[in-house]
Scaffold this active site. Structure first.
Site, PDB file in Angstrom:
ATOM      1  N   ASP A   1       0.819  -1.216   0.000  1.00 20.67           N
ATOM      2  CA  ASP A   1       0.000   0.000   0.000  1.00 20.67           C
ATOM      3  C   ASP A   1       0.855   1.269   0.000  1.00 20.67           C
ATOM      4  OD1 ASP A   1      -2.472   1.376   0.031  1.00 20.67           O
ATOM      5  OD2 ASP A   1      -3.317  -0.056   1.455  1.00 20.67           O
TER       6      ASP A   1
ATOM      7  N   ASP B   1      -9.630   3.663  -3.649  1.00 21.11           N
ATOM      8  CA  ASP B   1     -10.381   2.450  -3.323  1.00 21.11           C
ATOM      9  C   ASP B   1     -11.790   2.476  -3.905  1.00 21.11           C
ATOM     10  OD1 ASP B   1      -8.177   1.699  -1.920  1.00 21.11           O
ATOM     11  OD2 ASP B   1      -9.118   1.747   0.059  1.00 21.11           O
TER      12      ASP B   1
END
Length: 474
Positions: free
Chosen positions: A150, A210
């Site tokens: 991430d 996202d």
């Protein structure tokens, strides 16, 4: 206006990654398929969740249709020990990560884990920035097969392609140093033009913020619209159409070994309609995105299960040519939905055996007839070309979908998936396509004559998805 500083950074960066990439690992020959806990469970993770999910995926036949990676996302650790090594949370994972890996491998799955190229993960746990070699060794020691990496708490190490490239390359090199094959999945949200440099160091890369289980709902938390592929602030709560439109120009930068990742599938998550779920699954498949289930597979509804198990669509995603479909045209329509959105699109792409995939996407609020001309489907062909002067048989890739009654019987255990669902473990998609396995080709529904057209009716927020096969000449 051209940003010459940015362009210079890209050129310099490209010069460093031309040729054989130091991170090339032989993985990612087709887009990854699997399951990830984040979209449904977030930080509510545990050994029991993973093992019970593995059992369920196997029992439903989803492993054998191709969903092999089981990926544990954030919130699994309890910091670092006195030597600086990562420590799993002993309450959530009382037997450690090697036990989880052994269980998965024993069931013919592959084990994925998560970290962040920052001081902390997105949920505030220990990140891997400046700990790349130690953490790569931890993953290898625990026989991890996949790393989702991430972008949170990155200490401001972004802003140019080279800056982000170097930060993510550190983990790439550390993983390679372990000599364990680990699929490397970047999750830097498309920041700093990842699609230009991702293939030099990784097997896939996220292209946006996202996803959320909304078809086409604008959200201020996902501030860039679908035309802004180089979004300076990716955000989150991005709709399916928002992400798809961002992906439209990026297919040219993906292929065998390195894929654009449009985020986890929201089929079975939230309140999408059946047509929206089919459209979502179809479009992720044809652009060759990762196909990672985001739902709780232990509680799937029949219609969502039948979508996840649609082999004729997955065969497009897993086609050995690895060529993402491209968006040929995009048009706005007056029939907007409750969020003021309405557009239609044509997508088309080549397949390994000479076939063609075609998607007519209706983002409008009403069912509508849609037309695709051969000269648009074969956008790079010229008048007199073999493609335009051929007759094409049209196969509907959703026509042979299992019905809800059959899906329900499988879900409750009254019927086995063996013999009903395609088994890519026994016969790979590449071999099945060569063998002309009918389960991978859909159902013939029509023919397009030379210089002709495809005319179909597409439901609101739905898709018509077809495989074109050239008719044999006598």
């Amino acid at each position: 206006m051209i940003n010459f500083s940015l362009l210079t950074s890209i050129v310099l960066l490209a010069s460093k990654v031309v040729g054989v990439s130091p991170s090339y690992n032989g993985l990612g020959l087709t887009p990854q398929m699997g399951w990830n806990n984040w979209n449904t469970f977030a930080c509510n993770v545990s050994e029991d969740l993973l093992l019970s999910t593995v059992d369920r995926i196997a029992a439903l036949g989803l492993r054998d249709i191709g969903y092999h990676y089981v990926i544990l996302d954030d919130c699994w650790s309890d910091g670092r020990d006195s030597d600086g090594m990562l420590v799993p949370d002993s309450t959530k994972f009382p037997n450690g990560m090697k036990h989880v890996a052994d269980y998965l491998h024993g069931k013919d799955f592959l084990f994925g884990m998560y970290s962040s190229a920052g001081e902390y993960t997105c949920a505030g746990y220990a990140g891997s920035l400046d700990h790349e070699e130690d953490d790569a060794a931890f993953f290898a020691k625990n026989e991890v097969d996949y790393l989702k990496y991430d972008n949170c708490y990155n200490r401001g190490q972004f802003g140019t392609p080279e800056t982000s490239f170097n930060r993510y390359r550190a983990m790439s090199e550390a993983l390679n140093k372990t000599e364990r094959p680990i699929f490397y999945s970047l999750c830097n949200w498309g920041q700093d033009l990842t699609f230009y440099w991702g293939s030099g160091i990784a097997n896939s890369w996220r292209i946006s913020g996202d996803i959320t289980a909304e078809f086409d709902r604008p959200d201020s938390r996902c501030p860039c619209d679908g035309d802004e592929y180089d979004c300076p602030y990716a955000g989150f709560h991005c709709s399916i159409m928002n992400i798809l439109n961002k992906a439209a120009p990026m297919g040219q930068n993906a292929g065998v070994g390195g894929w654009n990742d449009l985020d986890c599938l929201e089929v079975g998550v939230g309140n999408l309609t059946d047509d929206e779920e089919k459209a979502h699954f179809s479009m992720w498949a044809i652009v060759k995105s990762a196909m990672v289930i985001g739902a709780d597979v232990r509680n799937l509804k029949p219609s969502s299960f039948s979508i996840y198990s649609q082999a004729s669509v997955l065969a497009i995603n897993q086609d050995p040519a690895g060529a993402p479909a491209i968006r040929v045209w995009r048009r706005y329509v007056p029939e907007t939905d409750q969020h003021g959105q309405g557009e239609v699109q044509l997508w088309s792409g080549p397949l390994d055996n000479g076939d063609r995939v075609v998607a007519l996407l209706n983002g409008g609020a009403k069912e509508r007839p849609m037309v695709a001309y051969l000269e648009d489907i074969f956008i790079d062909s010229f008048v007199g070309s073999e493609e335009l002067s051929s007759t094409w048989n049209v196969y509907d890739l959703w026509a042979n979908r299992i019905d809800d009654s059959t899906a329900s019987q499988i879900l409750v255990g009254n019927r086995t998936a063996n013999g009903l669902l395609y088994n890519a473990t026994q016969l790979s998609y590449a071999d099945g396509l060569k063998a002309n396995d009918t389960r991978l080709f859909g159902e013939k529904v029509g023919t397009i004559e030379p210089y002709g057209l495809l005319n179909v009716t597409v439901p609101a927020h739905g898709v018509g998805l077809f495989r074109l096969r050239r008719e044999s000449r006598k």
